[in-house]
Write a protein that holds these residues in place. Structure first.
Motif, PDB file in Angstrom:
ATOM      1  N   SER A  66       0.806  -1.030  -0.046  1.00 49.80           N
ATOM      2  CA  SER A  66      -0.057   0.178   0.127  1.00 49.80           C
ATOM      3  C   SER A  66       0.779   1.171   0.054  1.00 49.80           C
ATOM      4  CB  SER A  66      -0.978  -0.219   0.880  1.00 49.80           C
ATOM      5  OG  SER A  66      -0.119   0.224   2.232  1.00 49.80           O
ATOM      6  N   VAL A  67       0.368   2.259  -0.302  1.00 45.47           N
ATOM      7  CA  VAL A  67       1.025   3.714  -0.380  1.00 45.47           C
ATOM      8  C   VAL A  67       1.625   3.932   1.202  1.00 45.47           C
ATOM      9  CG1 VAL A  67       0.750   6.211  -0.568  1.00 45.47           C
ATOM     10  CG2 VAL A  67      -0.609   4.672  -2.220  1.00 45.47           C
ATOM     11  N   LEU A  68       0.919   3.661   2.029  1.00 50.15           N
ATOM     12  CA  LEU A  68       1.656   3.985   3.381  1.00 50.15           C
ATOM     13  C   LEU A  68       2.685   2.857   3.583  1.00 50.15           C
ATOM     14  CD1 LEU A  68       1.395   5.042   6.170  1.00 50.15           C
ATOM     15  CD2 LEU A  68       0.280   3.479   6.975  1.00 50.15           C
ATOM     16  N   VAL A  69       2.778   1.721   3.065  1.00 50.25           N
ATOM     17  CA  VAL A  69       3.680   0.973   3.168  1.00 50.25           C
ATOM     18  C   VAL A  69       5.158   1.442   2.663  1.00 50.25           C
ATOM     19  CG1 VAL A  69       4.912  -1.367   2.932  1.00 50.25           C
ATOM     20  CG2 VAL A  69       2.473  -1.140   3.719  1.00 50.25           C
ATOM     21  N   VAL A  71       5.634   4.649   1.455  1.00 50.99           N
ATOM     22  CA  VAL A  71       5.851   5.914   2.298  1.00 50.99           C
ATOM     23  C   VAL A  71       6.899   5.549   3.312  1.00 50.99           C
ATOM     24  CG1 VAL A  71       5.397   8.056   3.559  1.00 50.99           C
ATOM     25  CG2 VAL A  71       4.143   7.444   1.335  1.00 50.99           C
ATOM     26  N   LEU A  72       6.369   4.816   4.289  1.00 54.35           N
ATOM     27  CA  LEU A  72       7.076   4.326   5.505  1.00 54.35           C
ATOM     28  C   LEU A  72       8.465   3.685   5.197  1.00 54.35           C
ATOM     29  CD1 LEU A  72       4.257   2.933   7.716  1.00 54.35           C
ATOM     30  CD2 LEU A  72       5.431   4.835   8.020  1.00 54.35           C
ATOM     31  N   THR A  73       8.498   2.758   4.275  1.00 54.96           N
ATOM     32  CA  THR A  73       9.827   2.369   4.044  1.00 54.96           C
ATOM     33  C   THR A  73      10.973   3.406   3.384  1.00 54.96           C
ATOM     34  OG1 THR A  73       8.736   0.233   3.071  1.00 54.96           O
ATOM     35  CG2 THR A  73      10.826   0.491   2.631  1.00 54.96           C
ATOM     36  N   PHE A  74      10.249   4.277   2.704  1.00 58.65           N
ATOM     37  CA  PHE A  74      11.078   5.340   2.216  1.00 58.65           C
ATOM     38  C   PHE A  74      11.782   6.350   3.205  1.00 58.65           C
ATOM     39  CE2 PHE A  74      10.119   3.795  -1.790  1.00 58.65           C
ATOM     40  CZ  PHE A  74      11.230   4.049  -2.807  1.00 58.65           C
ATOM     41  N   VAL A  75      10.588   6.812   4.134  1.00 65.18           N
ATOM     42  CA  VAL A  75      11.177   7.396   5.345  1.00 65.18           C
ATOM     43  C   VAL A  75      12.234   6.809   6.309  1.00 65.18           C
ATOM     44  CG1 VAL A  75      10.394   8.938   6.999  1.00 65.18           C
ATOM     45  CG2 VAL A  75       9.015   8.973   5.178  1.00 65.18           C
ATOM     46  N   GLU A 188       8.597  -5.423   9.761  1.00 62.35           N
ATOM     47  CA  GLU A 188       7.225  -5.418  10.811  1.00 62.35           C
ATOM     48  C   GLU A 188       6.126  -5.025   9.951  1.00 62.35           C
ATOM     49  OE1 GLU A 188       8.403  -5.928  15.151  1.00 62.35           O
ATOM     50  OE2 GLU A 188       7.701  -4.240  14.733  1.00 62.35           O
ATOM     51  N   LEU A 189       6.451  -4.174   9.112  1.00 55.96           N
ATOM     52  CA  LEU A 189       5.265  -3.655   8.260  1.00 55.96           C
ATOM     53  C   LEU A 189       5.172  -4.069   6.935  1.00 55.96           C
ATOM     54  CD1 LEU A 189       6.258   0.228   8.793  1.00 55.96           C
ATOM     55  CD2 LEU A 189       3.872  -0.770   9.184  1.00 55.96           C
ATOM     56  N   ALA A 190       6.127  -4.913   6.401  1.00 56.94           N
ATOM     57  CA  ALA A 190       6.008  -5.276   4.994  1.00 56.94           C
ATOM     58  C   ALA A 190       5.182  -6.467   4.859  1.00 56.94           C
ATOM     59  CB  ALA A 190       7.480  -5.439   4.588  1.00 56.94           C
ATOM     60  N   PRO A 191       4.235  -6.566   3.746  1.00 55.35           N
ATOM     61  CA  PRO A 191       3.665  -7.795   3.425  1.00 55.35           C
ATOM     62  C   PRO A 191       4.517  -8.518   2.951  1.00 55.35           C
ATOM     63  CG  PRO A 191       2.806  -5.759   2.093  1.00 55.35           C
ATOM     64  CD  PRO A 191       4.079  -5.294   2.710  1.00 55.35           C
ATOM     65  N   VAL A 267      -3.663   1.483  11.368  1.00 55.74           N
ATOM     66  CA  VAL A 267      -2.379   0.920  10.707  1.00 55.74           C
ATOM     67  C   VAL A 267      -2.314  -0.303   9.832  1.00 55.74           C
ATOM     68  CG1 VAL A 267       0.170   0.859  10.615  1.00 55.74           C
ATOM     69  CG2 VAL A 267      -0.936   1.903  12.366  1.00 55.74           C
ATOM     70  N   LEU A 268      -2.877  -1.115  10.519  1.00 57.62           N
ATOM     71  CA  LEU A 268      -3.137  -2.446   9.536  1.00 57.62           C
ATOM     72  C   LEU A 268      -4.234  -2.215   8.426  1.00 57.62           C
ATOM     73  CD1 LEU A 268      -3.173  -5.348  12.097  1.00 57.62           C
ATOM     74  CD2 LEU A 268      -1.711  -5.241  10.446  1.00 57.62           C
ATOM     75  N   LYS A 269      -5.239  -1.595   8.580  1.00 57.33           N
ATOM     76  CA  LYS A 269      -6.281  -1.171   7.339  1.00 57.33           C
ATOM     77  C   LYS A 269      -5.202  -0.764   6.490  1.00 57.33           C
ATOM     78  CE  LYS A 269     -10.600  -1.379   9.729  1.00 57.33           C
ATOM     79  NZ  LYS A 269     -11.452  -0.682  10.508  1.00 57.33           N
ATOM     80  N   LYS A 270      -4.634   0.427   6.669  1.00 57.05           N
ATOM     81  CA  LYS A 270      -3.759   1.134   5.644  1.00 57.05           C
ATOM     82  C   LYS A 270      -2.620   0.388   5.103  1.00 57.05           C
ATOM     83  CE  LYS A 270      -4.565   5.747   7.582  1.00 57.05           C
ATOM     84  NZ  LYS A 270      -4.168   6.876   8.531  1.00 57.05           N
TER      85      LYS A 270
END
Ligand SMILES: O[C@H]1[C@H](O)[C@@H](O)[C@H](O)[C@@H](O)[C@H]1O
Length: 567
Positions: A66-69, A71-75, A188-191, A267-270
């Motif tokens: 997702s877009v959030l994943v 963005v979070l990865t890049f930041v 921890e965030l990544a699919p 967060v999980l939904k996004k």
């Protein structure tokens, strides 16, 4: 033997094939549900272990992160960039500093300036895991930004050797924290399907940061006090990361461990766009149950129990051996001797423009990290190591032989080479070519795979395990940074590179016998692979089955054009 079972998960009834990792031939095979109308087809549920028929592991098979994943990865990867930039600029800064501290730096002093960052990183990586569990991944990353900024400022204004060393040391604290927490946060965030690639974005930021530092360093060599600009520029990225993180969340796994279920749900939904509310709830329940596994009333007790668990539980201990083993291999096969001292080495061989040659080495590292990005989840972590490490060994042997014919002698703080006509010998060219090929073989495998370390541990001991592994990385980096030039002097370049090659051979044996294939496996699922042994063959089959199953899901998705059930 395959056995059909009915599993009850919330309101869903799922037919499953039982799993067994004790033998090499049995693997989990996801099968279709009996009621395809209820379960979202982006989900795979599997039994957690043989004895426990009711617990499930859930994998979301989103077609894209997702877009959030993203963005979070890049930041988060700005931490990787800082790691790369700060370890990268030192190579050209050491040449550019010249006599700015009132004298010509000796090899020992150069080693001190370089290794101060590794020492700071080593110390902070030991405490960063604990802090990440207590206050969260996000605040810890933010604290590293402050250390980066203070460390850079001290160096920028340094007029003496020890102030410079102090600045590098403070900056090292930031580097150590970022190097541990950024990949932990991302994984921890990544699919599952994209975990390898998303963690490599952080590695790309490291190698990109090193390349950019080399390039800027080369551009500023002729500028008076140019190295201060080089260091000063490193204040910008942590400022950006600090500000951006004010608006970003922590990982659902951490939030759940703190009882912040609503926040975790958001967060999980996004993170998993196409998962239904019921499935998100099931995932939260699963993570919550995993959290309760570790006894303790407060974070300190839990951490202490985590430290005990990591040694006592065999699957955790195997994870630890692999994580520390791979980080040790990454450092002790000598790559960073090139990273930190390539300008010095090429200057010694007789190259006029040694910094330019160093840029080629850093560029190769960056380009082959891109290659790793494309192959890590598809070809698999184990296979890319088994291709890369033999390549490194061959190139190190070639370097060792070539140096024998170059005939460099080190006296005091200078290298003396017999090139009376001022040109670089044929063997000098061989060294460069071998080092470029070494960089490529390194970057495609061992340069990146160890940073997947978080996947080796269950949630309860993940941060502790990552701390151990990151500390091993920085301890190795410290040893290389503080001994390489001295080794060149004492056991000659031929002996030094032969030693790296010998360590490469031991490393290859370690990977062959101890590193299972973990691509495409759910974080919680890796533990099953590490139960009862390193289970190399079983892991390869499981990873292949998971890859094929998620491919099948993608193909069906494309043909029906809708989200669908595949369990
Ligand atoms: O993964 C990184 C990368 O390979 C860098 O080039 C190296 O300097 C680091 O030590 C390593 O951890």
């Amino acid at each position: 033997m395959e056995e059909q079972k009915d599993y009850q998960a919330g309101t869903f009834t799922i037919n499953m094939v039982n799993s067994d990792f004790s033998g090499d031939d049995d693997i989990v095979v996801p099968v279709k549900t009996s009621d395809e109308s209820i379960i979202n087809r982006d989900t795979v549920l599997k039994p957690k272990d043989d004895e426990d028929n009711t617990s499930m592991l859930m994998t979301f098979h989103d077609s894209k992160p997702s877009v959030l994943v993203v963005v979070l990865t890049f930041v988060a990867s700005i931490s990787g960039f800082m790691f790369g930039y700060d370890t990268g600029y030192i190579s050209s800064a050491l040449v550019a500093i010249g006599t700015d501290f009132g004298k010509t730096l000796t090899y020992g002093e150069k080693e001190l300036i370089t290794s101060a960052t590794s020492l700071g990183a080593l110390i902070s990586s030991i405490i960063a895991g604990l802090s990440a569990d207590i206050v969260g991944r996000r605040p810890v990353i933010m604290s590293s930004n402050i250390l980066f900024i203070v460390g850079s400022a001290i160096q920028c204004g340094a007029h003496s050797l020890w102030v410079m060393i102090g600045g590098r040391f403070v900056m090292g604290f930031g580097v150590g924290i970022g190097s541990l927490v950024a990949p932990l946060y991302i994984s921890e965030l990544a699919p599952t399907k994209y975990r390898g690639r998303l963690v490599i974005i952080n590695c790309l930021a490291i190698t990109g940061g090193q390349l950019i530092a080399y390039a800027i360093g080369a551009g500023l060599t002729q500028v008076n006090n140019g190295w201060r600009i080089l260091v000063g520029l490193s204040i910008i990225p942590p400022l950006v990361q600090l500000v951006t993180f004010f608006f970003l969340p922590d990982t659902p796994r951490f939030l759940i461990s703190k009882g912040k279920i609503d926040e975790a749900e958001k967060v999980l939904k996004k993170t998993y766009n196409s998962a239904s509310d019921d499935l998100i709830k099931t995932k939260i329940e699963e993570l919550n149950n995993l959290n309760k596994i570790l006894p303790g009333n407060n974070p300190l007790q839990k951490t202490w129990n985590g430290i005990k668990e990591i040694h006592r539980v065999p699957s955790n201990f195997r994870g630890l051996i692999i994580a520390c083993g791979l980080q040790g291999i990454q450092q002790f096969t000598g790559w960073n001797s090139l990273m930190y001292f390539s300008s010095t080495i090429f200057e010694a061989i007789g190259f006029q423009d040694s910094t330019a040659v160093s840029i080629i080495i850093a560029g190769t590292n960056f380009i082959f990290t891109i290659v790793a990005f494309f192959v890590i989840d598809r070809v698999g972590r184990r296979r890319i190591l088994l291709i890369g490490i033999p390549g490194m060994i061959i190139m190190l042997v070639l370097c060792s032989i070539s140096f024998h014919f170059i005939d460099i002698t080190f006296s005091g703080s200078t290298a003396v080479i017999d090139n009376s006509d001022g040109s670089v010998s044929g063997w000098g060219i061989v060294v460069i070519v071998a080092m470029i090929c070494f960089a490529a073989s390194y970057a495609v495998g061992i340069g990146n795979v160890p940073w997947q370390q978080s996947e080796l541990f269950p949630q309860s001991v993940r941060a502790v395990g990552a701390s151990y592994a990151t500390a091993t990385n920085w301890a190795g980096s410290l040893v290389i940074a503080s001994t390489f030039l001295t080794m060149l002097q004492n056991i000659t370049p031929t002996g030094t590179f032969a030693l790296f090659a010998a360590i490469g051979v031991v490393s290859l044996v370690f990977v062959i016998f101890c590193y299972p294939e973990l691509s495409n496996l759910e974080l919680e699922e890796v533990q099953q692979v590490l139960t009862g042994g390193f289970n190399i063959v079983a892991s390869q089959k499981l990873a292949k089955a998971q890859r094929l199953s998620s491919k099948e899901i993608d193909v069906e998705k494309k043909s029906t054009g809708e989200a669908f059930i595949k369990v």
